[in-house]
Design a protein around this motif. Sequence first.
Motif, PDB file in Angstrom:
ATOM      1  N   LEU A  61     -12.900   7.686  -9.164  1.00 49.99           N
ATOM      2  CA  LEU A  61     -13.011   6.488  -8.332  1.00 49.99           C
ATOM      3  C   LEU A  61     -14.249   6.579  -7.446  1.00 49.99           C
ATOM      4  N   ILE A  62     -14.807   5.423  -7.147  1.00 54.21           N
ATOM      5  CA  ILE A  62     -15.806   5.325  -6.086  1.00 54.21           C
ATOM      6  C   ILE A  62     -15.285   4.288  -5.107  1.00 54.21           C
ATOM      7  N   ILE A  63     -14.943   4.732  -3.907  1.00 52.06           N
ATOM      8  CA  ILE A  63     -14.444   3.841  -2.861  1.00 52.06           C
ATOM      9  C   ILE A  63     -15.447   3.887  -1.728  1.00 52.06           C
ATOM     10  N   ASP A  64     -16.082   2.751  -1.453  1.00 52.14           N
ATOM     11  CA  ASP A  64     -17.068   2.680  -0.371  1.00 52.14           C
ATOM     12  C   ASP A  64     -18.118   3.796  -0.522  1.00 52.14           C
ATOM     13  N   LYS A  65     -18.638   3.948  -1.736  1.00 50.66           N
ATOM     14  CA  LYS A  65     -19.700   4.915  -2.086  1.00 50.66           C
ATOM     15  C   LYS A  65     -19.231   6.371  -2.113  1.00 50.66           C
ATOM     16  N   ASP A  66     -17.937   6.642  -1.903  1.00 48.40           N
ATOM     17  CA  ASP A  66     -17.410   8.015  -1.907  1.00 48.40           C
ATOM     18  C   ASP A  66     -16.748   8.264  -3.273  1.00 48.40           C
ATOM     19  N   LYS A  67     -17.408   9.078  -4.114  1.00 49.99           N
ATOM     20  CA  LYS A  67     -16.927   9.307  -5.486  1.00 49.99           C
ATOM     21  C   LYS A  67     -16.039  10.547  -5.556  1.00 49.99           C
ATOM     22  N   ARG A  68     -14.837  10.402  -6.140  1.00 50.50           N
ATOM     23  CA  ARG A  68     -13.920  11.536  -6.277  1.00 50.50           C
ATOM     24  C   ARG A  68     -13.163  11.429  -7.598  1.00 50.50           C
ATOM     25  N   VAL A  69     -12.748  12.582  -8.101  1.00 52.92           N
ATOM     26  CA  VAL A  69     -11.785  12.605  -9.197  1.00 52.92           C
ATOM     27  C   VAL A  69     -10.388  12.634  -8.577  1.00 52.92           C
ATOM     28  N   VAL A  70      -9.522  11.738  -9.028  1.00 58.39           N
ATOM     29  CA  VAL A  70      -8.138  11.704  -8.540  1.00 58.39           C
ATOM     30  C   VAL A  70      -7.233  12.151  -9.682  1.00 58.39           C
ATOM     31  N   ASN A  71      -6.571  13.279  -9.467  1.00 61.55           N
ATOM     32  CA  ASN A  71      -5.686  13.828 -10.500  1.00 61.55           C
ATOM     33  C   ASN A  71      -4.247  13.385 -10.284  1.00 61.55           C
ATOM     34  N   GLU A  72      -3.459  13.670 -11.292  1.00 60.67           N
ATOM     35  CA  GLU A  72      -2.031  13.329 -11.274  1.00 60.67           C
ATOM     36  C   GLU A  72      -1.379  13.784  -9.964  1.00 60.67           C
ATOM     37  N   GLY A  73      -0.629  12.880  -9.355  1.00 58.58           N
ATOM     38  CA  GLY A  73       0.108  13.210  -8.137  1.00 58.58           C
ATOM     39  C   GLY A  73      -0.638  12.875  -6.859  1.00 58.58           C
ATOM     40  N   ASN A  74      -1.931  12.577  -6.977  1.00 64.92           N
ATOM     41  CA  ASN A  74      -2.690  12.298  -5.762  1.00 64.92           C
ATOM     42  C   ASN A  74      -2.866  10.796  -5.550  1.00 64.92           C
TER      43      ASN A  74
ATOM     44  N   MET B   1      -9.446   7.140   6.014  1.00 66.12           N
ATOM     45  CA  MET B   1      -9.486   8.078   4.889  1.00 66.12           C
ATOM     46  C   MET B   1      -9.101   7.332   3.614  1.00 66.12           C
ATOM     47  N   SER B   2      -9.832   7.662   2.523  1.00 61.42           N
ATOM     48  CA  SER B   2      -9.595   6.954   1.271  1.00 61.42           C
ATOM     49  C   SER B   2      -8.795   7.767   0.259  1.00 61.42           C
ATOM     50  N   TYR B   3      -8.870   9.101   0.322  1.00 62.05           N
ATOM     51  CA  TYR B   3      -8.272   9.962  -0.707  1.00 62.05           C
ATOM     52  C   TYR B   3      -7.261  10.924  -0.092  1.00 62.05           C
ATOM     53  N   TYR B   4      -6.175  11.146  -0.816  1.00 61.35           N
ATOM     54  CA  TYR B   4      -5.095  12.005  -0.317  1.00 61.35           C
ATOM     55  C   TYR B   4      -4.640  12.981  -1.396  1.00 61.35           C
ATOM     56  N   VAL B   5      -4.655  14.284  -1.076  1.00 62.79           N
ATOM     57  CA  VAL B   5      -4.016  15.284  -1.934  1.00 62.79           C
ATOM     58  C   VAL B   5      -2.589  15.426  -1.405  1.00 62.79           C
ATOM     59  N   VAL B   6      -1.660  14.778  -2.098  1.00 66.36           N
ATOM     60  CA  VAL B   6      -0.328  14.549  -1.523  1.00 66.36           C
ATOM     61  C   VAL B   6       0.375  15.858  -1.171  1.00 66.36           C
ATOM     62  N   LYS B   7       0.263  16.882  -2.045  1.00 63.67           N
ATOM     63  CA  LYS B   7       0.978  18.143  -1.778  1.00 63.67           C
ATOM     64  C   LYS B   7       0.472  18.848  -0.523  1.00 63.67           C
ATOM     65  N   GLU B   8      -0.755  18.540  -0.129  1.00 66.63           N
ATOM     66  CA  GLU B   8      -1.305  19.189   1.067  1.00 66.63           C
ATOM     67  C   GLU B   8      -0.962  18.444   2.349  1.00 66.63           C
ATOM     68  N   MET B   9      -0.316  17.277   2.220  1.00 69.47           N
ATOM     69  CA  MET B   9       0.070  16.526   3.419  1.00 69.47           C
ATOM     70  C   MET B   9       1.347  17.149   4.003  1.00 69.47           C
ATOM     71  N   PRO B  10       1.394  17.356   5.314  1.00 71.12           N
ATOM     72  CA  PRO B  10       2.613  17.927   5.892  1.00 71.12           C
ATOM     73  C   PRO B  10       3.769  16.936   5.789  1.00 71.12           C
ATOM     74  N   PRO B  11       4.929  17.395   5.281  1.00 73.04           N
ATOM     75  CA  PRO B  11       6.047  16.453   5.142  1.00 73.04           C
ATOM     76  C   PRO B  11       6.754  16.206   6.477  1.00 73.04           C
ATOM     77  N   LYS B  12       7.334  15.037   6.570  1.00 66.27           N
ATOM     78  CA  LYS B  12       8.253  14.741   7.674  1.00 66.27           C
ATOM     79  C   LYS B  12       9.670  14.741   7.088  1.00 66.27           C
ATOM     80  N   ILE B  13      10.659  15.012   7.918  1.00 67.48           N
ATOM     81  CA  ILE B  13      12.044  15.032   7.440  1.00 67.48           C
ATOM     82  C   ILE B  13      12.715  13.723   7.853  1.00 67.48           C
ATOM     83  N   LEU B  14      13.133  12.926   6.873  1.00 68.01           N
ATOM     84  CA  LEU B  14      13.784  11.652   7.188  1.00 68.01           C
ATOM     85  C   LEU B  14      15.279  11.845   7.377  1.00 68.01           C
ATOM     86  N   ALA B  15      15.896  12.694   6.551  1.00 69.59           N
ATOM     87  CA  ALA B  15      17.345  12.946   6.604  1.00 69.59           C
ATOM     88  C   ALA B  15      17.571  14.268   5.889  1.00 69.59           C
ATOM     89  N   LYS B  16      18.800  14.746   5.851  1.00 68.06           N
ATOM     90  CA  LYS B  16      19.100  16.029   5.195  1.00 68.06           C
ATOM     91  C   LYS B  16      18.689  15.957   3.720  1.00 68.06           C
TER      92      LYS B  16
END
Lengths: 110, 110
Positions: A61-74, B1-16
């Motif tokens: 993806l290129i979002i606002d000129k910031d190019k990244r590879v986005v893998n499964e789960g991200n 921020m445009s990109y997220y590595v989901v596993k690296e995001m700190p989780p919050k606890i909603l319920a048990k």
Amino acid sequence: MSYYVVKEMPPKILAKGVEMRVISGDKMTMVFFRLEPGAQIPEHSHPHEQMGTVLKGSIELIIDKDKRVVNEGNAYHVRSNVIHSGTCLGSISEVLEVFSPPREDYIQKA
Amino acid sequence: MSYYVVKEMPPKILAKGVEMRVISGDKMTMVFFRLEPGAQIPEHSHPHEQMGTVLKGSIELIIDKDKRVVNEGNAYHVRSNVIHSGTCLGSISEVLEVFSPPREDYIQKA
């Protein structure tokens, strides 16, 4: 309707190598994309806010000129009116995107 | 921020047994849930429209008194103010949900 078996939904063709299955709501539209390797979404923007995640495979993806590879789960976030583009990388990839407000153009597309 | 590595995001606890990783936008909120087997979200409703898909595993949902098992790859839609509840079935499951307007309560949750 509350429940969707996504594979049984008839796909629409958005572009060469780009199939989409669309779930429409009042405030947002959810789209399941299936992308062939090399399929491209050219640079564009829209007033709709967009969020997405890669379900299978990987995309560049290129979002606002910031190019990244986005893998499964991200995930990624495209704010309103921000220019973005995408390319499906080596294998068939599946991507889920959500737009708000609803994408009337996707809903109506034959 | 445009990109997220989901596993690296700190989780919050909603319920048990319910972890969530939250991406906040201007018009919507995207949430990655990780559910332990048997984890429950009791009956509730909210003005936010909600759409979701099961990324891994399976859950049982009741949306407006309509009970279904939702397996990996399938999707659901909860309209504004519709009563719904959910239970994680046999294995650890991952669910993606999107809400519009944004879930201010999730964004602020410690």
